[in-house]
Design a protein around this motif. Structure first.
Motif, PDB file in Angstrom:
ATOM      1  N   THR A  90      93.222 -35.683 116.440  1.00 18.95           N
ATOM      2  CA  THR A  90      92.488 -34.431 116.331  1.00 18.95           C
ATOM      3  C   THR A  90      91.104 -34.550 116.928  1.00 18.95           C
ATOM      4  O   THR A  90      90.492 -35.631 116.938  1.00 18.95           O
ATOM      5  CB  THR A  90      92.368 -33.985 114.854  1.00 18.95           C
ATOM      6  OG1 THR A  90      91.688 -32.729 114.794  1.00 18.95           O
ATOM      7  CG2 THR A  90      91.607 -35.009 114.018  1.00 18.95           C
ATOM      8  N   ASP A  91      90.605 -33.443 117.407  1.00 18.77           N
ATOM      9  CA  ASP A  91      89.220 -33.339 117.834  1.00 18.77           C
ATOM     10  C   ASP A  91      88.356 -33.286 116.578  1.00 18.77           C
ATOM     11  O   ASP A  91      88.852 -33.124 115.469  1.00 18.77           O
ATOM     12  CB  ASP A  91      89.035 -32.078 118.677  1.00 18.77           C
ATOM     13  CG  ASP A  91      87.662 -31.995 119.345  1.00 18.77           C
ATOM     14  OD1 ASP A  91      87.004 -33.038 119.504  1.00 18.77           O
ATOM     15  OD2 ASP A  91      87.248 -30.885 119.701  1.00 18.77           O
ATOM     16  N   LEU A  92      87.060 -33.431 116.749  1.00 16.02           N
ATOM     17  CA  LEU A  92      86.142 -33.334 115.616  1.00 16.02           C
ATOM     18  C   LEU A  92      85.375 -32.013 115.636  1.00 16.02           C
ATOM     19  O   LEU A  92      85.471 -31.221 114.707  1.00 16.02           O
ATOM     20  CB  LEU A  92      85.161 -34.508 115.615  1.00 16.02           C
ATOM     21  CG  LEU A  92      85.757 -35.868 115.278  1.00 16.02           C
ATOM     22  CD1 LEU A  92      84.723 -36.968 115.453  1.00 16.02           C
ATOM     23  CD2 LEU A  92      86.309 -35.875 113.868  1.00 16.02           C
ATOM     24  N   ASP A  93      84.610 -31.765 116.698  1.00 15.72           N
ATOM     25  CA  ASP A  93      83.763 -30.570 116.767  1.00 15.72           C
ATOM     26  C   ASP A  93      84.593 -29.293 116.751  1.00 15.72           C
ATOM     27  O   ASP A  93      85.472 -29.104 117.592  1.00 15.72           O
ATOM     28  CB  ASP A  93      82.892 -30.592 118.025  1.00 15.72           C
ATOM     29  CG  ASP A  93      81.869 -31.710 118.001  1.00 15.72           C
ATOM     30  OD1 ASP A  93      81.550 -32.186 116.899  1.00 15.72           O
ATOM     31  OD2 ASP A  93      81.392 -32.106 119.077  1.00 15.72           O
ATOM     32  N   GLY A  94      84.313 -28.445 115.778  1.00 14.48           N
ATOM     33  CA  GLY A  94      85.020 -27.185 115.671  1.00 14.48           C
ATOM     34  C   GLY A  94      86.397 -27.320 115.041  1.00 14.48           C
ATOM     35  O   GLY A  94      87.099 -26.330 114.869  1.00 14.48           O
ATOM     36  N   THR A  95      86.799 -28.532 114.697  1.00 22.03           N
ATOM     37  CA  THR A  95      88.096 -28.761 114.062  1.00 22.03           C
ATOM     38  C   THR A  95      87.856 -29.353 112.677  1.00 22.03           C
ATOM     39  O   THR A  95      87.930 -28.660 111.681  1.00 22.03           O
ATOM     40  CB  THR A  95      88.973 -29.694 114.919  1.00 22.03           C
ATOM     41  OG1 THR A  95      89.092 -29.134 116.224  1.00 22.03           O
ATOM     42  CG2 THR A  95      90.352 -29.862 114.323  1.00 22.03           C
ATOM     43  N   LEU A  96      87.540 -30.641 112.612  1.00 19.46           N
ATOM     44  CA  LEU A  96      87.200 -31.249 111.325  1.00 19.46           C
ATOM     45  C   LEU A  96      85.737 -31.017 110.969  1.00 19.46           C
ATOM     46  O   LEU A  96      85.370 -30.980 109.805  1.00 19.46           O
ATOM     47  CB  LEU A  96      87.489 -32.754 111.344  1.00 19.46           C
ATOM     48  CG  LEU A  96      88.949 -33.170 111.435  1.00 19.46           C
ATOM     49  CD1 LEU A  96      89.075 -34.686 111.378  1.00 19.46           C
ATOM     50  CD2 LEU A  96      89.776 -32.525 110.346  1.00 19.46           C
ATOM     51  N   LEU A  97      84.898 -30.868 111.993  1.00 17.49           N
ATOM     52  CA  LEU A  97      83.475 -30.648 111.771  1.00 17.49           C
ATOM     53  C   LEU A  97      83.106 -29.223 112.156  1.00 17.49           C
ATOM     54  O   LEU A  97      83.563 -28.707 113.182  1.00 17.49           O
ATOM     55  CB  LEU A  97      82.636 -31.610 112.626  1.00 17.49           C
ATOM     56  CG  LEU A  97      82.855 -33.099 112.415  1.00 17.49           C
ATOM     57  CD1 LEU A  97      81.991 -33.887 113.388  1.00 17.49           C
ATOM     58  CD2 LEU A  97      82.553 -33.492 110.986  1.00 17.49           C
ATOM     59  N   ASP A  98      82.248 -28.618 111.364  1.00 20.07           N
ATOM     60  CA  ASP A  98      81.714 -27.307 111.709  1.00 20.07           C
ATOM     61  C   ASP A  98      80.949 -27.426 113.022  1.00 20.07           C
ATOM     62  O   ASP A  98      80.157 -28.359 113.205  1.00 20.07           O
ATOM     63  CB  ASP A  98      80.788 -26.814 110.594  1.00 20.07           C
ATOM     64  CG  ASP A  98      80.157 -25.492 110.944  1.00 20.07           C
ATOM     65  OD1 ASP A  98      80.838 -24.462 110.800  1.00 20.07           O
ATOM     66  OD2 ASP A  98      78.988 -25.500 111.390  1.00 20.07           O
TER      67      ASP A  98
END
Length: 173
Positions: free
Chosen positions: A15-23
């Motif tokens: 998974t990506d982080l920015d916009g996915t797991l992270l706001d």
């Protein structure tokens, strides 16, 4: 390393982080995202982050987010497995040399490696400690074009750097 992380996973979630797991704005994990990650972890489905963030940035997040010991950082340029960082493709020093070549060819570019932490903070909105982690790069060199070139002209940069094994990716910040 946590013994449960050594157990053979039942599955992997990349998974990506920015916009996915992270706001996207606060860079903090949402409660919903963390609930999913913890549920997956409990079922031995490992969450492997794939991000343009540096290994240092992801490692900082990994402990609190129950992410696995394997991460893909710097847009695929660095793979970290059990704390060992492996560079895949061009290294940062080579990319900095490429920026020098671009300057010699008339491009007005400024690489992150040339910027102070204060400048990185101003340009990205990151706090100083986060900016330090963002500058800890092995296989990428963010840069800005400092003249008035059009987007079409900047797009031609990709063709210029491709023979060197590099690519230009436009970031959101």
């Amino acid at each position: 390393m946590n013994p449960s992380r050594r157990a053979r996973p039942h599955g992997l979630l990349f998974t990506d982080l920015d916009g996915t797991l992270l706001d996207h704005h606060s860079y903090r994990p949402s409660d919903d995202a963390m609930c999913v990650v913890h549920t997956l972890h409990a079922h031995r489905v490992h969450t492997v982050p794939v991000s343009s963030k540096t290994a240092a940035e992801i490692e900082h997040l990994a402990t609190s987010m129950t992410l696995e010991a394997t991460v893909v950082a710097e847009g695929g340029g660095v793979v970290v497995r059990d704390g060992v960082r492996h560079v895949v493709g061009p290294s940062r020093p080579g990319l900095c040399e490429l920026l020098d070549e671009l300057r010699q060819a008339g491009w007005e570019v400024r690489g992150m490696s040339e910027m102070s932490i204060d400048e990185v903070c101003r340009r990205t909105g990151l706090a100083p400690e986060a900016a330090r982690r963002a500058t800890d790069r092995l296989a990428s060199e963010p840069f800005v074009v400092t003249d008035d070139r059009s987007d079409a002209s900047i797009g031609r940069l990709d063709a210029v750097v491709a023979p060197h094994g590099a690519a230009v990716t436009r970031g959101g910040r």
